[in-house]
Design a protein around this motif. Structure first.
Motif, mmCIF file in Angstrom:
data_model
loop_
_atom_site.group_PDB
_atom_site.id
_atom_site.type_symbol
_atom_site.label_atom_id
_atom_site.label_comp_id
_atom_site.label_asym_id
_atom_site.label_seq_id
_atom_site.Cartn_x
_atom_site.Cartn_y
_atom_site.Cartn_z
ATOM 1 N N ARG A 47 0.852 -1.192 0.000
ATOM 2 C CA ARG A 47 0.000 0.000 0.000
ATOM 3 C C ARG A 47 0.884 1.237 0.000
ATOM 4 O O ARG A 47 1.760 1.385 0.850
ATOM 5 C CB ARG A 47 -0.915 0.013 1.224
ATOM 6 N N SER A 48 0.632 2.119 -0.968
ATOM 7 C CA SER A 48 1.433 3.341 -1.084
ATOM 8 C C SER A 48 0.632 4.397 -1.825
ATOM 9 O O SER A 48 0.067 4.128 -2.891
ATOM 10 C CB SER A 48 2.733 3.042 -1.843
ATOM 11 N N ASN A 49 0.557 5.600 -1.241
ATOM 12 C CA ASN A 49 -0.140 6.730 -1.863
ATOM 13 C C ASN A 49 -1.574 6.381 -2.252
ATOM 14 O O ASN A 49 -2.064 6.794 -3.311
ATOM 15 C CB ASN A 49 0.636 7.215 -3.097
ATOM 16 N N GLY A 50 -2.231 5.622 -1.393
ATOM 17 C CA GLY A 50 -3.621 5.279 -1.637
ATOM 18 C C GLY A 50 -3.832 4.168 -2.645
ATOM 19 O O GLY A 50 -4.979 3.809 -2.933
ATOM 20 N N LEU A 51 -2.745 3.617 -3.180
ATOM 21 C CA LEU A 51 -2.848 2.540 -4.162
ATOM 22 C C LEU A 51 -2.488 1.214 -3.516
ATOM 23 O O LEU A 51 -1.714 1.158 -2.553
ATOM 24 C CB LEU A 51 -1.931 2.810 -5.354
ATOM 25 N N ARG A 52 -3.020 0.129 -4.069
ATOM 26 C CA ARG A 52 -2.779 -1.201 -3.540
ATOM 27 C C ARG A 52 -2.334 -2.116 -4.668
ATOM 28 O O ARG A 52 -2.930 -2.135 -5.741
ATOM 29 C CB ARG A 52 -4.064 -1.739 -2.906
ATOM 30 N N ASP A 105 9.786 2.385 -2.388
ATOM 31 C CA ASP A 105 10.113 3.223 -1.239
ATOM 32 C C ASP A 105 8.840 3.691 -0.546
ATOM 33 O O ASP A 105 7.924 4.232 -1.178
ATOM 34 C CB ASP A 105 10.931 4.440 -1.686
ATOM 35 N N GLY A 106 8.801 3.468 0.757
ATOM 36 C CA GLY A 106 7.679 3.961 1.552
ATOM 37 C C GLY A 106 6.447 3.095 1.543
ATOM 38 O O GLY A 106 5.478 3.394 2.252
ATOM 39 N N ALA A 107 6.430 2.009 0.775
ATOM 40 C CA ALA A 107 5.243 1.155 0.716
ATOM 41 C C ALA A 107 5.115 0.333 1.996
ATOM 42 O O ALA A 107 6.106 -0.164 2.538
ATOM 43 C CB ALA A 107 5.314 0.225 -0.486
ATOM 44 N N GLU A 108 3.892 0.202 2.473
ATOM 45 C CA GLU A 108 3.605 -0.682 3.603
ATOM 46 C C GLU A 108 3.319 -2.074 3.063
ATOM 47 O O GLU A 108 2.446 -2.250 2.220
ATOM 48 C CB GLU A 108 2.404 -0.168 4.389
#
Length: 335
Positions: free
Chosen positions: A53-58, A84-87
């Motif tokens: 999950r990153s910037n509202g995208l999956r 980078d930064g993705a959960e």
């Protein structure tokens, strides 16, 4: 072929070492049919879904439970899911979830290693022995269970001759790969290519697309090398010759005769391709047979690959080669 036939197969076993220190079971299938339901049930617990999950995208892909060390579980997956930064969340077949951290990423082979602490027992996928993978063998590809649809995709096909390919654009590293005509979808990337006994042959690094039904997998042999590199250094280090090779031992008599190779020569690798604009291109020729590196015998392509993983770009190696039947020694700076 009767696609609804019941799966039956006879298995001969051997026991090399497993990635967790236990024994590998080699399966050689001598009778089969095409119902893979039992195999799929047996391996489901070793396949996961990885969600980023990153910037509202999956985004989702699959992963393979490759090793377990105390409370840490290590999962191979596609580097495409890591940004980078993705959960990152790993969903097990039971739909239980655990947050994941990135242990290592290697864009050259299209792979990433994740570490999770799920708090419950997991099932590590069994590995096939790399030297028993043969062209024409039946194989299956499978993806993790989606937390959205609860579906776990599976497909079936025939593998091609194991070979080498540059997975990353612009790379000079020829990865050990296996192509299979099983259909795969994007969510299956990072999932396993398996023999019909459920042992891991490789990890899917690219999906089949319209007009090209071949699914490409990074071989289990290279995954094992990567795992050791990842655990030791948090990254993969290797030096490249920029070549594609064939084991001489795998060549049939007519092939050796056509290449003027002695029929009793059973070690070494034949150079079949050299990447352009490399130092190697000025030193090696297609048709050369690599016999040893720094005095260590090159028995086959896996042995050569292992040697290259012990080096880094910029290292100089001395190769003993056969060229038109004559022995020579040459020095090459690895890329």
């Amino acid at each position: 072929m009767a696609w609804n036939a019941i799966l039956t197969y006879q298995v001969f076993s051997n026991s090399p070492r497993q990635n967790d220190g236990s024994d590998v079971t080699e399966n050689v299938v001598v009778d089969y049919s095409t119902d893979l339901s039992e195999m799929a049930d047996n391996v489901r617990a070793s396949i996961v879904t990885v969600m980023a999950r990153s910037n509202g995208l999956r985004h989702m892909c699959s992963g393979i439970i490759f090793a377990e060390e105390e409370d840490d579980v290590f999962i191979f997956t596609s580097d495409q899911i890591v940004s980078d930064g993705a959960e990152l969340t790993v969903y097990f077949d039971s739909s239980a979830a655990a947050e994941a951290e990135v242990a290592a990423v290697d864009s050259v082979t299209g792979s990433a290693l994740l570490k999770v602490r799920p708090g419950f027992d997991v099932t590590v996928m069994k590995l096939a022995a790399a030297d028993v993978i043969r062209q024409g063998e039946y194989a299956a590809v499978m993806g993790g269970r989606s937390p959205v649809t609860n579906s776990a995709p599976v497909s079936f096909g025939v593998i091609s001759q194991p070979g080498q390919r540059r997975i990353a654009a612009g790379s000079l590293w020829f990865s050990s790969i296996i192509d299979c005509d099983a259909v795969s979808i994007q969510e299956m990337t990072g999932g396993p290519l398996m023999n019909v006994g459920g042992q891991l042959l490789g990890m899917i690094v690219s999906r089949s697309v319209s007009g090209d039904r071949m699914t490409c997998a990074l071989s289990v042999a290279e995954m094992q090398l990567l795992y050791e590199e990842f655990k030791a250094d948090g990254r993969a280090s290797r030096g490249s010759l920029g070549i594609s090779v064939r084991p001489v031992a795998d060549m049939l008599p007519y092939e050796k005769s056509e290449r003027d190779i002695r029929l009793d020569l059973l070690t070494g690798v034949l150079v079949t391709y050299i990447a352009e604009n490399t130092e190697t291109e000025t030193i090696l020729h297609t048709g050369d047979i690599l016999v040893s590196m720094d005095g260590e015998e090159i028995t086959d392509d896996d042995a050569l690959r292992t040697m290259l993983y012990s080096h880094a770009a910029g290292d100089t190696v001395v190769l003993s080669i056969l060229r038109k039947g004559e022995s020579q020694e040459v020095s090459v700076v690895l890329e």
